[in-house]
Design a protein around this motif. Structure first.
Motif, PDB file in Angstrom:
ATOM      1  N   VAL A 239       0.824  -1.212   0.000  1.00  0.00           N
ATOM      2  CA  VAL A 239       0.000   0.000   0.000  1.00  0.00           C
ATOM      3  C   VAL A 239       0.855   1.258   0.000  1.00  0.00           C
ATOM      4  N   ASP A 243      -3.720   4.663  -0.271  1.00  0.00           N
ATOM      5  CA  ASP A 243      -4.438   3.425   0.053  1.00  0.00           C
ATOM      6  C   ASP A 243      -4.679   3.318   1.555  1.00  0.00           C
ATOM      7  N   LEU A 247      -8.198   3.213   3.582  1.00  0.00           N
ATOM      8  CA  LEU A 247      -8.573   2.091   4.445  1.00  0.00           C
ATOM      9  C   LEU A 247      -8.822   2.551   5.880  1.00  0.00           C
ATOM     10  N   LEU A 250     -12.203   4.049   6.180  1.00  0.00           N
ATOM     11  CA  LEU A 250     -13.269   3.045   6.211  1.00  0.00           C
ATOM     12  C   LEU A 250     -13.305   2.341   7.564  1.00  0.00           C
ATOM     13  N   ARG A 271      -9.511   5.205  -4.769  1.00  0.00           N
ATOM     14  CA  ARG A 271      -9.449   3.926  -4.038  1.00  0.00           C
ATOM     15  C   ARG A 271     -10.770   3.693  -3.297  1.00  0.00           C
ATOM     16  N   ILE A 275     -13.376   0.612  -3.931  1.00  0.00           N
ATOM     17  CA  ILE A 275     -13.778  -0.339  -2.880  1.00  0.00           C
ATOM     18  C   ILE A 275     -15.302  -0.419  -2.835  1.00  0.00           C
ATOM     19  N   PRO A 288     -20.252   3.943   1.624  1.00  0.00           N
ATOM     20  CA  PRO A 288     -19.973   5.357   1.877  1.00  0.00           C
ATOM     21  C   PRO A 288     -20.169   6.160   0.592  1.00  0.00           C
TER      22      PRO A 288
END
Lengths: 636, 334
Positions: A239, A243, A247, A250, A271, A275, A288
């Protein structure tokens, strides 16, 4: 391979450099290695020079280096630019068809580098000349006849000539893989995976890998793979910071992210979009909302609007984007709305250098917006920190009801690192304390005055609660009020947060302190200089020079007491920063009344590298060091 | 018996608009529309821009948010993204929407979120004491201007039509019942609705006064303001309409929005039921999103476990690198 091995792969943008470098890095990780990569590129779609460094070792490398052990090229410009940065004993892989290419013909070679090459290097004007000179310096040469091999491939493939030509970069990369002994099956598997949706290209890609391996083997230049195979269960992620920030968001429960395309921040939002649907631990899903707005002003405004309604909201930007966001940043400070802004610094001012790194936005992030309002500014030191910091950023925003600017930079976006799976339990999820709407007899007061805590927050749309919000000066009820006593009370109410933050945030979240015994200097920095600082410290230690590291994570409010606590009066303080002025030194003077003994700055748009930094720091123990030292490297 | 009455939508804040300001009519119409729709005040958010019109949120008994000059639409859009069941209105002046915020006015239409945008058109920047707004004609000079306007007029409705608003209307601030009806329709429209309200500024605009707008004889024996509804005007693009049919409605609409000066149409200009409402990220389940938000709010209130709810492994996708099992060799691939 008895130490970190540095590979550099260069070529024109659009020729697949980035793709094949990423494949090589993935394959190395898959086969048991740890990598750290660095990508340098122009703000251009096709034709300009770009290169990727891959540092490979059996443990995570801290930083890439200015010099490499292996240079692979399939165009002349790469050789002209980088051949003088190959270590003695290193290897250059090149296409012999380029031997007659001359320096005058390199249209994209910038004038200063061209002059540098002409003046400093007496090797001669062609590739053949510089290769001969490199060979004399103890550099091995590996001729990879890409042009001939492509012709060979074209004969046996039913793909078009254009499609065959596109495997040039793969040929070059596969030669590197063969040289370092990467098991060919691993490379096949990695390529198969990447081309899953393009099955018809597979035979050609396999054949290219096969002939590159053959070529290297025939020349007797294939080495054994130095690392044990990766165990199942010990997988890695590869990553970069865009990235890991995506993440982290999230993991933190991101509801809404707004953005406007800008380099180098956009990859984060892309990204998040790719996702798409997020699975929760209870098996349910949610998606989201990642929304591209019409500009950065709209991005932050819409983000603020979403945050008002209780969403975990962030926006992401770079350079000029934060300038545009300044006004609305003040709005969120004034109305006490939790909002996270991920800001990826790049070379400024103005358009500056969109694809090059810089830390020159530090003071701007701390001061952006007119008037005085509290905010938090944090910075991440590496790709892994960026994950946990972006989780934590939401907690800070909600705990203190204010905007949080999370500083990252182009260097971190262009650094891919092999890391273990993230541990989301490391950061507990926090939400704002909300107004209890069940017991409201009248309208909710959005801002209750409190001497020792942040006031509970109302949400727009919260059942049973209605309230007013305005960034005009207001009373605790949210009503416009310019009364002098009210103004004083509200300013004190808002600015109190700066003290609450310093009292509340634990030391380990404010800074990283790595003391050393008998240290002669403290390396003081923030953000992406972390890797080079760690690497330089190790190199200094090998020379018998001990150095402390102090890496600040919280930059606003400034943790002056903790910094003071970590500094010793008889140990030289050296600020290291990717900027012209050394802005952390300005903060030191402001908050501690005393600045650093030395500042080491680099403002070429390129990141610090460990060995080069160590060389400069060595001057401090030699007594040769100036108060301000500039790290320069014309070849990066 | 109605659950909510006009007092539920009134605000205790003292109103500081000038006496006889056209804004009062708009405020009244807004409150009337809320009563007609029986919307719970805590589930309405009125966002305002900057200027006299931007103060409207202070004077309604719903949630009222005063934002920044020109940025009211993005702020309102954000709230709608976070809470799709919330009734969201954005209000602002002609300077706010057509000057500093023109980029947002145009681009918001592309999202087509289910919001209502009310543009108060009084021809001037009132709160800064009467500078020409983008709606003033070149050559016009209102009371406090030192010279005639040297820039031309932006046509708000033409711009809204070009931008792609899916519901377009014009009201008049002294025709309160009629305006309340328009606002009611705008809120009910599933998509982004635009209402231009002709709103005399008695203090600074001495050209477009109440008397001017309400002239029964604009010079040819006909009144200046007239109702589209009384002229057999077709405003509706039905869901599933052909491109040709839709374009015919839009072309007729364009002809109507150009009318200004002698005769000014008011009423509904366009009702586009064909263009889909925003579904960002391809979310079909607006409800699911609202539930998630409610969960987040509940979590916050209960200060629950603190563990991340996200299954982060599910997000890795191609970022995860498998340990490579080799086709040949031993179990560990050595």
């Amino acid at each position: 391979m008895d130490n970190t091995y540095h590979m550099r792969i260069g070529g024109p943008q659009g020729s697949g450099i980035d793709r094949v470098a990423s494949l090589l890095a993935r394959a190395c990780v898959s086969a048991g290695g740890e990598v750290l990569t660095r990508r340098e590129y122009h703000s251009n779609i096709i034709g300009r020079h770009s290169y990727v460094d891959i540092a490979l070792w059996n443990q995570a490398p801290h930083s890439v280096q200015a010099y490499c052990d292996l240079l692979v090229s399939y165009d002349a410009e790469t050789l002209f630019r980088h051949i003088y940065r190959v270590n003695a004993g290193g290897l250059v892989i090149y296409d012999p068809a380029l031997e007659s290419a001359s320096i005058e013909k390199q249209a994209f070679l910038d004038a200063p580098l061209r002059r540098q090459l002409e003046q400093e290097q007496a090797a001669g004007p062609t590739i053949a000349d510089i290769l001969a000179s490199a060979n004399e310096r103890g550099i091995q040469l590996l001729a990879l006849p890409c042009t001939d091999l492509l012709k060979q491939l074209a004969k046996t493939s039913d793909l078009s000539r254009g499609e065959v030509k596109r495997v040039t970069a793969l040929l070059a990369m596969a030669a590197v893989a063969a040289h370092i002994g990467l098991p060919v099956e691993v490379l096949y598997a990695t390529v198969d995976n990447a081309l899953a949706k393009h099955q018809r290209l597979l035979p050609l890609n396999h054949r290219a890998i096969e002939i590159a391996y053959q070529q290297v083997k025939t020349l007797g230049m294939a080495n054994p793979w130095p690392f044990p195979a990766r165990e199942v269960g010990d997988e890695r992620l590869l990553v970069n910071a865009t990235d890991s920030v995506a993440l982290g968001k999230l993991a933190a429960g991101l509801d809404v992210q707004t953005y406007y395309p800008i380099s180098p921040a956009t990859d984060e939002s892309t990204r998040l979009e790719s996702i798409g649907m997020v699975t929760l631990q209870d098996g349910s899903c949610y998606q989201p909302r990642i929304v591209q707005m019409e500009d950065e002003i709209a991005s932050i405004s819409a983000a603020a609007g979403a945050a008002l309604a209780g969403a975990r909201t962030s926006t992401s930007t770079s350079g000029p984007g934060l300038s545009l966001m300044s006004e609305a940043l003040g709005w969120t400070g004034m109305t006490e709305v939790p909002l996270v802004i991920s800001h990826y610094m790049r070379g400024g001012p103005s358009t500056g250098m969109p694809t090059r790194t810089d830390q020159g936005d530090l003071l701007f992030a701390i001061h952006a917006g007119h008037g005085e309002f509290p905010r938090i500014v944090i910075a991440s030191g590496d790709v892994e920190d960026a994950f946990y910091d972006s989780m934590q950023a939401f907690n800070y925003a909600e705990r203190f009801r204010l905007p949080v600017i999370h500083l990252l930079d182009k260097h971190l976006t262009a650094t891919s690192q092999s890391v273990k799976s993230f541990d989301t339990d490391k950061i507990a999820i926090e939400h704002s304390k909300l107004i209890d709407a069940n017991n409201l007899t009248s309208r909710a007061a959005p801002f209750t005055l409190n001497k020792d805590a942040v006031s509970p927050r109302p949400l727009v749309g919260q059942a049973g609660n209605r309230h007013w919000l305005t960034a005009v000066e207001h009373s605790p009820d949210g009503l416009v009020c310019e009364d002098p006593q009210n103004r004083e009370a509200m300013m004190e109410h808002r600015m109190l947060k700066l003290k609450l933050i310093l009292d509340d945030v634990p030391m380990e979240e404010k800074l990283l302190h790595l003391p050393a015994n008998n240290a002669v200097m403290t390396l003081l920095g923030w953000g992406s200089v972390k890797g080079a600082m760690l690497d330089a410290r190790q190199r200094l230690a090998e020379q018998g020079i001990a150095a402390n590291i102090l890496l600040l994570r919280l930059l606003c409010p400034f943790p002056a007491a903790e910094v003071q606590q970590c500094l010793q009066s008889d140990v030289a303080v050296v600020v290291i920063e990717n900027s012209f002025s050394g802005q952390l030194d300005v903060l030191m003077r402001q908050h501690l009344g005393q600045g650093a003994d030395h500042i080491v700055v680099k403002y070429s748009g390129r990141p610090f590298t460990g060995a080069s930094l160590a060389d400069v720091l060595m001057q401090i123990t030699d007594g040769q060091a100036q108060p301000r030292m500039v790290l320069r490297d014309p070849y990066e | 018996m109605e659950k909510f009455t006009s007092s539920d939508y009134r605000s205790p804040q003292n109103n500081d608009w000038c006496a006889s300001c056209g804004d009062f009519g708009i405020l009244k119409a807004l409150q009337q529309a809320f009563v007609q729709l029986q919307l719970s005040p805590d589930r309405i958010a009125v966002f305002g821009g900057i200027g006299c019109s931007g103060k409207t949120p202070y004077y309604v008994g719903t949630n009222g948010i005063h934002t920044l000059h020109g940025r009211v639409l993005p702020f309102a859009s954000g709230a709608k993204l976070a809470d799709p069941d919330l009734t969201v209105l954005a209000v602002g002046g002609d300077g706010d929407g057509l000057g500093i915020g023109a980029g947002h006015l145009v681009n918001s239409a592309r999202h087509n979120l289910d919001l209502t945008y009310i543009l108060f058109n009084n021809g001037v920047y009132g709160l800064t004491k009467g500078q020409p707004a983008p709606t003033l004609q070149r050559g016009e000079q209102t009371r406090s201007m030192p010279h005639a306007a040297n820039s031309g007029r932006l046509n708000p409705l033409a711009l809204a039509l070009a931008a792609g608003y899916t519901w377009i209307a014009r009201g008049y601030s002294y025709a309160v019942d009629e305006l309340a009806g328009l606002i009611q329709q705008a809120i009910s429209h599933p998509g982004l609705a635009f209402i231009e309200v002709l709103q005399p500024c008695p203090t600074y605009n001495d050209l477009h006064t109440r008397e001017w707008y309400e002239a029964e004889d604009a010079g040819d024996g006909e009144p200046r303001l007239y109702r589209l509804a009384e002229h057999n005007y077709q405003s509706c693009i039905q869901s599933g309409a052909t491109v040709n049919d839709a374009n015919t409605v839009r072309q007729n609409c364009y002809a109507k929005v150009l009318e200004w000066g002698m005769h000014i149409p008011i009423g509904v200009f366009l009702q586009d039921l064909d263009t889909p409402v925003a579904a960002h990220g391809g979310i079909p389940a607006e409800k699911g999103r609202a539930e998630h938000l409610q969960n987040a709010i509940d979590d916050a209130r209960n200060n629950s476990s603190g563990h991340s709810l996200t299954d982060i492994e599910s997000c890795y996708g191609d970022l995860k690198i498998d340990a490579c099992r080799l086709a040949t060799g031993d179990e560990n691939g050595q």
